[in-house]
Design a protein around this motif. Structure first.
Motif, PDB file in Angstrom:
ATOM      1  N   ALA A 145      43.423  39.638  32.626  1.00 54.10           N
ATOM      2  CA  ALA A 145      42.271  38.850  32.179  1.00 54.10           C
ATOM      3  C   ALA A 145      41.693  39.423  30.884  1.00 54.10           C
ATOM      4  CB  ALA A 145      41.202  38.821  33.267  1.00 54.10           C
ATOM      5  N   TYR A 162      41.457  37.840  27.191  1.00 50.96           N
ATOM      6  CA  TYR A 162      40.144  37.762  26.528  1.00 50.96           C
ATOM      7  C   TYR A 162      40.218  38.318  25.109  1.00 50.96           C
ATOM      8  CZ  TYR A 162      35.087  38.450  25.910  1.00 50.96           C
ATOM      9  OH  TYR A 162      33.792  38.435  25.438  1.00 50.96           O
ATOM     10  N   GLU A 179      40.116  32.505  26.462  1.00 53.90           N
ATOM     11  CA  GLU A 179      39.041  32.673  27.441  1.00 53.90           C
ATOM     12  C   GLU A 179      39.307  31.919  28.741  1.00 53.90           C
ATOM     13  OE1 GLU A 179      35.052  32.263  26.193  1.00 53.90           O
ATOM     14  OE2 GLU A 179      35.290  33.457  24.367  1.00 53.90           O
ATOM     15  N   ALA A 216      41.552  34.141  30.737  1.00 51.74           N
ATOM     16  CA  ALA A 216      40.784  35.332  31.086  1.00 51.74           C
ATOM     17  C   ALA A 216      39.850  35.054  32.263  1.00 51.74           C
ATOM     18  CB  ALA A 216      39.988  35.809  29.877  1.00 51.74           C
ATOM     19  N   LYS A 217      39.123  33.955  32.193  1.00 51.65           N
ATOM     20  CA  LYS A 217      38.180  33.618  33.265  1.00 51.65           C
ATOM     21  C   LYS A 217      38.893  33.282  34.568  1.00 51.65           C
ATOM     22  CE  LYS A 217      34.405  32.181  30.220  1.00 51.65           C
ATOM     23  NZ  LYS A 217      33.554  31.075  29.737  1.00 51.65           N
ATOM     24  N   ARG A 218      40.029  32.602  34.446  1.00 52.04           N
ATOM     25  CA  ARG A 218      40.798  32.267  35.657  1.00 52.04           C
ATOM     26  C   ARG A 218      41.224  33.537  36.396  1.00 52.04           C
ATOM     27  NH1 ARG A 218      45.796  30.371  33.531  1.00 52.04           N
ATOM     28  NH2 ARG A 218      46.324  32.589  33.584  1.00 52.04           N
ATOM     29  N   ILE A 240      40.085  36.736  36.067  1.00 46.10           N
ATOM     30  CA  ILE A 240      39.026  37.653  36.493  1.00 46.10           C
ATOM     31  C   ILE A 240      38.265  37.094  37.697  1.00 46.10           C
ATOM     32  CG2 ILE A 240      37.124  36.857  35.017  1.00 46.10           C
ATOM     33  CD1 ILE A 240      38.130  40.505  35.918  1.00 46.10           C
ATOM     34  N   ILE A 241      38.126  35.782  37.779  1.00 40.80           N
ATOM     35  CA  ILE A 241      37.488  35.179  38.967  1.00 40.80           C
ATOM     36  C   ILE A 241      38.367  35.416  40.197  1.00 40.80           C
ATOM     37  CG2 ILE A 241      36.903  32.965  40.052  1.00 40.80           C
ATOM     38  CD1 ILE A 241      35.905  32.050  37.263  1.00 40.80           C
ATOM     39  N   LYS A 249      37.959  39.158  41.103  1.00 45.71           N
ATOM     40  CA  LYS A 249      36.637  39.471  41.665  1.00 45.71           C
ATOM     41  C   LYS A 249      36.481  38.889  43.073  1.00 45.71           C
ATOM     42  CE  LYS A 249      31.659  39.040  40.710  1.00 45.71           C
ATOM     43  NZ  LYS A 249      31.275  38.193  41.857  1.00 45.71           N
ATOM     44  N   PHE A 292      34.725  41.742  34.709  1.00 44.05           N
ATOM     45  CA  PHE A 292      34.044  40.464  34.930  1.00 44.05           C
ATOM     46  C   PHE A 292      32.792  40.351  34.054  1.00 44.05           C
ATOM     47  CE2 PHE A 292      30.973  37.737  37.038  1.00 44.05           C
ATOM     48  CZ  PHE A 292      31.724  36.618  37.351  1.00 44.05           C
ATOM     49  N   ILE A 337      33.694  39.813  30.392  1.00 40.95           N
ATOM     50  CA  ILE A 337      34.207  38.469  30.061  1.00 40.95           C
ATOM     51  C   ILE A 337      33.116  37.400  30.169  1.00 40.95           C
ATOM     52  CG2 ILE A 337      35.812  36.658  30.846  1.00 40.95           C
ATOM     53  CD1 ILE A 337      37.755  38.982  31.590  1.00 40.95           C
ATOM     54  N   PHE A 338      32.227  37.550  31.128  1.00 40.34           N
ATOM     55  CA  PHE A 338      31.242  36.493  31.382  1.00 40.34           C
ATOM     56  C   PHE A 338      29.862  36.748  30.804  1.00 40.34           C
ATOM     57  CE2 PHE A 338      34.309  34.878  34.411  1.00 40.34           C
ATOM     58  CZ  PHE A 338      34.065  33.506  34.360  1.00 40.34           C
TER      59      PHE A 338
END
Length: 415
Positions: A371, A375, A380, A383-385, A387-388, A391, A410, A413-414
């Motif tokens: 992720a 990033y 992005e 990356a978000k896919r 890291i979610i 987490k 997380f 990225i967020f």
């Protein structure tokens, strides 16, 4: 033909016993008379009682040639079961599983569960069917524990608990896993000195990882020390590589660097002593992780993998473990080669045989690494896919270095 009744009657007379002496307080004289004359069939419980009174095995009373045939079938099936353990190809594994079912199926009506071989055949038939149909209920499986205990096959009885434990941990139900093992431990306690030491080591190993899974470090350490003391006392090296690997991973996860070094050295010595390719590769898993997390020798990861591949050319299938993808990707990420890290990590997966929270957290960390690489490469969405996914995977797990890494990624990225 009344073979069973005739055999009981003939043996009773040979031993000069009356019907009254045989039946004791368990059966009636009239019932024994009916059995001897072929007018009634005894239950399995009654048959065992009669055999005990006549001082013979149940097999002696009921063998009309069928038992010999079933023993031959049992030998064949156990050979197939052992062969299954070495198969890596899913289609080949499925094919052999079906063949085992087909070999046992025609004889089900003959398999009464009167001795070890028959109980084991029934158990294997159940297990192979459940391999095909994972939804199959385990309620029926508990009966095998009672049957093995009845014939004093305590080691096999405990292995049934291990299977139930594995089924529970596959559902990530760690408390149920522990409850099953504790029940098994209590049940075999009176017979422990009569059991195979390696099965007891398996029990300690499973209890160690199960207590670790529910974050009970004190009890995990307790059973770990019991295992190590037993192995040292009896000079058994069975599972030692797994115990030391577990200790190593726990030390890494808890950021205990001194312990990490101690256990990586023990794994190295064990690998050299055992001269076993599987143990060597397990040591390599740990060594790569140590090089990445502790020594930070990122440029040496690929050469180290290549060295072992050359050394173990006949066992390259052992290198299919996705741990190698994860560690190589992590190293390239730390070297800021983000594009290369993403290229390596394209095939990243979490093996379906992993169920322990610490093992899973380590793999989820690899997804967090991917992720971050995405990033930094300005992707992005990817990356978000990832890291979610990472987490969510560790939310209910104990606090470890891996979980901390994921939450930090997380936030980066967020936020």
């Amino acid at each position: 033909m009344n073979i069973l009744g005739e055999r009981i009657k003939k043996l009773r007379k040979q031993k000069k016993l009356t019907q009254t002496e045989v039946v004791g307080e368990r059966l009636t004289k009239g019932m024994l008379s009916l059995i001897e004359n072929g007018k009634a069939q005894p239950s399995m419980e009654s048959l065992r009682f009669i055999a005990n009174q006549l001082n013979v095995d149940v097999d002696y009373l009921i063998d009309d040639g069928t038992l010999t045939m079933l023993r031959n079938l049992y030998t064949t099936i156990e050979e197939d079961v052992e062969r299954r353990k070495l198969i890596r190809d899913p289609e080949e594994l499925q094919s052999l599983t079906i063949k085992i079912i087909e070999k046992i199926e025609p004889y089900l009506s003959e398999i009464q569960g009167t001795n070890y071989e028959q109980i084991r055949l029934r158990e294997v038939y159940f297990l192979m069917n459940r391999t095909i149909n994972k939804a199959k209920s385990l309620d029926e499986y508990w009966k095998f524990i009672d049957q093995y205990e009845e014939i004093h096959a305590y080691s096999r009885m405990l292995r049934c608990y291990f299977y139930l434990c594995q089924a529970a941990i596959e559902q990530r139900n760690y408390n149920e896993t522990l409850a099953i093992l504790k029940q098994g431990e209590k049940r075999i306690e009176p017979f422990e000195l009569m059991m195979d030491p390696m099965v007891i080591l398996d029990l300690y190993y499973n209890l160690t990882i199960s207590y670790s899974a529910v974050d009970n470090t004190r009890m995990s350490d307790h059973y770990l020390q019991k295992a190590l003391n037993m192995a040292k006392k009896k000079q058994i090296f069975y599972r030692m590589d797994r115990f030391y690997h577990l200790l190593f991973i726990q030390s890494i996860a808890n950021e205990d660097i001194n312990k990490c070094k101690e256990y990586i050295e023990k794994l190295m010595l064990l690998s050299e002593f055992a001269d076993d390719p599987a143990i060597s590769v397990r040591y390599l898993y740990s060594k790569l992780h140590y090089m990445n997390i502790v020594e930070k020798k990122y440029t040496q990861i690929v050469p180290e993998i290549d060295h072992y591949k050359t050394k173990l050319q006949d066992y390259l299938f052992l290198f299919k473990n996705p741990i190698f993808i994860g560690e190589e990707m992590y190293a390239e990420f730390k070297l800021q080669n983000y594009s290369k890290a993403l290229q390596i990590g394209t095939a990243l997966t979490i093996p379906d045989y992993l169920h322990h929270p610490i093992d899973l957290a380590k793999y989820y960390q690899f997804f967090a690494v991917r992720a971050l690489a995405s990033y930094y490469e300005k992707d992005e969405v990817a990356a978000k896919r990832d890291i979610i996914f990472a987490k969510n995977g560790v939310e209910d797990f104990p606090e470890t270095i891996y979980k901390k890494f994921i939450y930090k990624a997380f936030n980066e990225i967020f936020i």
